[in-house]
Scaffold this motif. Sequence first.
Motif, PDB file in Angstrom:
ATOM      1  N   GLY A 211       2.910  -6.051   5.969  1.00  0.00           N
ATOM      2  CA  GLY A 211       2.529  -5.022   5.010  1.00  0.00           C
ATOM      3  C   GLY A 211       1.542  -5.531   3.988  1.00  0.00           C
ATOM      4  N   VAL A 212       1.666  -6.832   3.659  1.00  0.00           N
ATOM      5  CA  VAL A 212       0.759  -7.432   2.694  1.00  0.00           C
ATOM      6  C   VAL A 212      -0.619  -7.613   3.326  1.00  0.00           C
ATOM      7  CG1 VAL A 212       0.316  -9.455   1.267  1.00  0.00           C
ATOM      8  CG2 VAL A 212       2.634  -8.548   1.467  1.00  0.00           C
ATOM      9  N   ALA A 214      -1.760  -5.764   5.672  1.00  0.00           N
ATOM     10  CA  ALA A 214      -2.294  -4.400   5.786  1.00  0.00           C
ATOM     11  C   ALA A 214      -2.974  -4.011   4.483  1.00  0.00           C
ATOM     12  CB  ALA A 214      -1.184  -3.417   6.121  1.00  0.00           C
ATOM     13  N   GLY A 215      -2.384  -4.446   3.345  1.00  0.00           N
ATOM     14  CA  GLY A 215      -2.939  -4.120   2.044  1.00  0.00           C
ATOM     15  C   GLY A 215      -4.295  -4.779   1.840  1.00  0.00           C
TER      16      GLY A 215
END
Lengths: 218, 317
Positions: A211-212, A214-215
Amino acid sequence: MHTFFASFSFMTDHFGLLADRTVDHLKLSAAAVAVALVLALPLGVWLGHRGKGSFLTVSISNIGRALPSLALIAIFLGLLGIGFVNVLTALVVMAVPPVLTHAYLSVEQVDPDLVRAGRGMGLTEWQILTRIELPLALPVLFTGIRIAAVYVISSATLAAVAGGGGLGDIILNQVSYGLSGVIAAALWVAFLALAADALFGALRKRLTPRGVLAGRSA
Amino acid sequence: MQSAADIVFDAATKTYAGSAEPAVDALSLTVPAGEICVLLGASGCGKTTALTLVNRLTELTSGDIRIDGRSIRDQDVIELRRSIGYVIQQAGLFPHMTIEENIATVPQVLGWKRSRTADRVRELLELVGLPHKEYADRYPAQLSGGQRQRVGIARALAADPPIMLMDEPFGALDPVTREHMQDEFLRLHEQVRKTTLFVSHDIDEAVRMGDRVAILAQGGRLLQYDSPERILRAPADDYVARFVGTDRGLKALTLRSLGELKLDPATGDDEASLRTGDTLRTALSALLAGGAERLPVADESGKTVGSVTVDLIREAA
């Protein structure tokens, strides 16, 4: 130049010896990093969670950086005598600062809003640490371990001074192994340090939460 | 867990260590079960402190807060927090968890069965208008600000808490998205009826969202606690009057829709641009903009049901 190339034939001719010393070298390094992790990781993470102790961690790091490892080994010669324990202690002292600072910073830098959200939702302090802070801290935390490993592998060469064995035995013994032997072992150490760097770098990448990542790309 | 509970502030006071003045000073008010109470005030008025007293992120110095008759002091702090939904500005979603994992956080620590949690996540995503199939496996970074805040609300509702605390939840959104989210939340609130404490610094938001509005001044003093209508029509003092703004007469018009008026009979065959669902403010604006004496009004199906004039609006106001 001739000696430099001769070092490669030294590697093939004395492969058994190099492999043997490499195993010693890595054992010593691994032990030092492991002890440093046991000592510094929980402390750094806990201080980071509390958001306190930046003074302590910074001081320990600075002291650690200011002490040359050869001097440490010399000091411990008086206290611990010659051998594995002496060298191990010196290497641990080298490995603790990067691990401690990075462990502290990695947890402390987690967005306080997230911690607040977690606390407000009714997560316990332990759950906040394990579910929110540590997963987000892992990349920075691993940078600390990576730096420590590279330090320790390159510095473990000095172990030979205090009878700790390892590749330093060859590097510091030009009389027996010749200049080509010294260069061969030195190259070997450099290669080991780079390999450790690459290994932990790859681990860090794997441990960065998706998720990081992806950020970052978004 | 029941669907809603009342919240009673009983002389709730918070004085931070090292500070002479209280941040919240003997705040007493009751939020009836199922209603939305907006804590409104300028920055530094203690509204966020008042909010976090309820879930004990800030501990009371003196006084008490009771939820459904039970003092928050008597409850285990972790259990208390798990029975209260908490939404913050920027949503505070955990970036390393998927949308599904974010929403499942509290059910997980409460030890729900996987299947029950999964069902609940599905239900909540539908409730906030994000199709499960499309969004469950995404990460927060892949969502827009408005979508993130929807997930934030879904996460707060996960364990079906009787109470919601919302700390300027839409403060970081652009005006269009914010208005849209306010409507969405009101629609959602119609369905779930959680007792909601809502912090805002925006009078328009307060009037729109609140069943009641509590206006706080510096030091957490409660100046007025009333319906939006009363706040706008009868401000308790000059400070409140200034805070709600000189256009409070216009703002009050947003509280009523054309449908609540006794309209004049329709005249002429003009196409109606106003609907019974429109506010009086919209109607007044349309009258002024068009320079018309009278405008036709249609019901939601588009059938003209009457007409409205400026005089009619003045009487109603």
